[in-house]
Scaffold this motif. Structure first.
Motif, PDB file in Angstrom:
ATOM      1  N   UNK A   1      43.204  34.822  14.147  1.00 31.04           N
ATOM      2  CA  UNK A   1      42.737  33.897  15.176  1.00 31.04           C
ATOM      3  C   UNK A   1      43.547  34.065  16.452  1.00 31.04           C
ATOM      4  N   UNK A   2      44.850  34.282  16.319  1.00 27.38           N
ATOM      5  CA  UNK A   2      45.694  34.478  17.499  1.00 27.38           C
ATOM      6  C   UNK A   2      45.284  35.722  18.279  1.00 27.38           C
ATOM      7  N   UNK A   3      44.930  36.800  17.570  1.00 24.86           N
ATOM      8  CA  UNK A   3      44.439  37.998  18.255  1.00 24.86           C
ATOM      9  C   UNK A   3      43.216  37.672  19.104  1.00 24.86           C
ATOM     10  N   UNK A   4      42.291  36.916  18.535  1.00 27.08           N
ATOM     11  CA  UNK A   4      41.064  36.587  19.256  1.00 27.08           C
ATOM     12  C   UNK A   4      41.361  35.689  20.462  1.00 27.08           C
ATOM     13  N   UNK A   5      42.283  34.772  20.313  1.00 29.04           N
ATOM     14  CA  UNK A   5      42.661  33.901  21.438  1.00 29.04           C
ATOM     15  C   UNK A   5      43.329  34.711  22.544  1.00 29.04           C
ATOM     16  N   UNK A   6      44.127  35.700  22.158  1.00 29.59           N
ATOM     17  CA  UNK A   6      44.757  36.581  23.159  1.00 29.59           C
ATOM     18  C   UNK A   6      43.686  37.361  23.923  1.00 29.59           C
ATOM     19  N   UNK A   7      42.687  37.881  23.198  1.00 25.65           N
ATOM     20  CA  UNK A   7      41.601  38.606  23.836  1.00 25.65           C
ATOM     21  C   UNK A   7      40.821  37.689  24.774  1.00 25.65           C
ATOM     22  N   UNK A   8      40.554  36.488  24.320  1.00 27.76           N
ATOM     23  CA  UNK A   8      39.835  35.527  25.153  1.00 27.76           C
ATOM     24  C   UNK A   8      40.607  35.220  26.437  1.00 27.76           C
ATOM     25  N   UNK A   9      41.910  35.039  26.307  1.00 24.14           N
ATOM     26  CA  UNK A   9      42.742  34.738  27.471  1.00 24.14           C
ATOM     27  C   UNK A   9      42.763  35.903  28.460  1.00 24.14           C
TER      28      UNK A   9
END
Length: 380
Positions: free
Chosen positions: A177-185
């Motif tokens: 989930x953190x990877x996806x949040x980093x990509x989103x940011x």
């Protein structure tokens, strides 16, 4: 007559090479990612029924509506995420066609596309044949974790697209989930399109949850999801997949799709639509494949190969650095010829053929095949 190649550096894929070598030497083929057991008889019967009921002419360009409704229902069931079946879902001739069409619809000469290596081998040629340039983010064995500072430093005004793949082929790792949040940011307030290859979305292990781009509101607005019924329902030869995206992106996709494929095999679409009325047809896959993964790893636990259990997909990466210093391609060929077992060397998917001394083995095989394969692996 001489013609300049548009893909001068592209040869025959490693999958074709290793499968041909396996056939030549009568080796167990754990290289190419396809099952050696039949697809569901119920599904086969439903496709036959669709043929007998007259689903033998062109499907709608966007796909059989029953199938698009079934896909929409799946996203609502699994992710509480909505894709409009008429405006935001298109059925394709496999996920590879969807990926190629997405890239063709949006990538112009000199556009940059970020990919994470080891990368499935269809991404880069599709970018290059459309005049784009791939910017590679190299991931390292054994964890294949993303350095997000490195990703940020490679994003520029030329970046048009980022291609991601989780669960990841060939490494068998998954994004958090953190990877996806980093990509989103990193992509917020940009025009960057995300192409999310999610063909193994139903094959995760140890109670892990798939982090689809559709779970993240801002990411979803800029993202395509590509998926494969061939991977999900054990019939890769049918070449049926689909993609989902917000309407403004899907409209551009369909402009290209209608002229290079138009529509795909209609009775297969109808049969799959009817088969998916029972959600267990895809919800049970993680249990099915985890049993095979665990069987395979238990059988080779005393071998000289090192491994971290696959987190997803039906592939297991094995580290052979305790066995030989050979390059992975040479070792893979020697395994096939001398030991009669075929695998895929990962260096072919890496930047500058980076060799981490690992091979990819497919465990989407019958139990007796896995037992025989393990007996060989234990002698290496």
């Amino acid at each position: 007559m001489q013609h300049q190649s548009k893909l001068p550096n592209v040869g025959t894929t490693i999958f074709t090479v290793m499968s041909a070598l396996a056939k030549e030497h009568n080796a167990i083929n754990l290289s190419q990612g396809f099952p050696n057991y039949p697809s569901s008889q119920k599904l086969n019967d439903l496709v036959t029924k669709a043929m007998n009921n007259g689903y033998n002419q062109y499907a709608p360009m966007t796909g059989n509506l029953d199938l698009r409704l079934a896909i929409a229902h799946k996203y609502q069931l699994l992710y509480k995420s909505t894709y409009h079946p008429e405006k935001e879902i298109t059925v394709t001739a496999g996920a590879t066609q969807a990926i190629y069409t997405i890239i063709s619809a949006f990538i112009r000469p000199k556009d940059e596309v970020l990919i994470f290596k080891p990368a499935y081998d269809c991404y880069q040629p599709a970018v290059e044949i459309n005049g784009g340039q791939t910017i590679s983010i190299q991931l390292s064995a054994p964890n294949y974790k993303v350095n997000w500072e490195e990703v940020a430093s490679n994003i520029s005004g030329k970046t048009k697209m980022i291609i991601i793949n989780s669960p990841h082929n060939p490494s068998g790792t998954i994004w958090s989930k953190d990877d996806m949040l980093q990509l989103q940011k990193l992509t917020e307030n940009t025009n960057i399109i995300v192409l999310s290859d999610e063909v193994y979305e139903h094959i995760l292990f140890d109670d892990a949850q798939h982090q689809s781009v559709c779970l993240f509101h801002d990411l979803k607005q800029r993202s395509f999801i590509t998926a494969s019924f061939g991977k999900t329902f054990h019939n890769t030869g049918w070449k049926i997949g689909y993609c989902c995206a917000p309407e403004h992106l899907m409209a551009e996709f369909r402009k290209v799709h209608q002229f290079n494929v138009f529509s795909v095999h209609h009775p297969s679409q109808k049969g799959i639509a009817d088969y998916m009325q029972d959600a267990q047809t895809y919800l049970s896959l993680d249990t099915f494949f985890q049993r095979k993964r665990d069987l395979f790893l238990n059988l080779i636990s005393e071998s000289r190969f090192k491994f971290q259990p696959s987190e997803g997909t039906y592939f297991q990466v094995l580290d052979y650095s305790n066995i030989t210093a050979e390059r992975d391609i040479d070792f893979a060929k020697r395994l096939t010829k001398d030991f009669k077992i075929a695998a895929i060397p990962l260096s072919v998917f890496n930047e500058n053929s980076k060799d981490d001394k690992v091979l990819r083995f497919c465990f989407a095989k019958t139990d007796d095949t896995l037992v025989k394969a393990a007996e060989i692996i234990n002698t290496v």
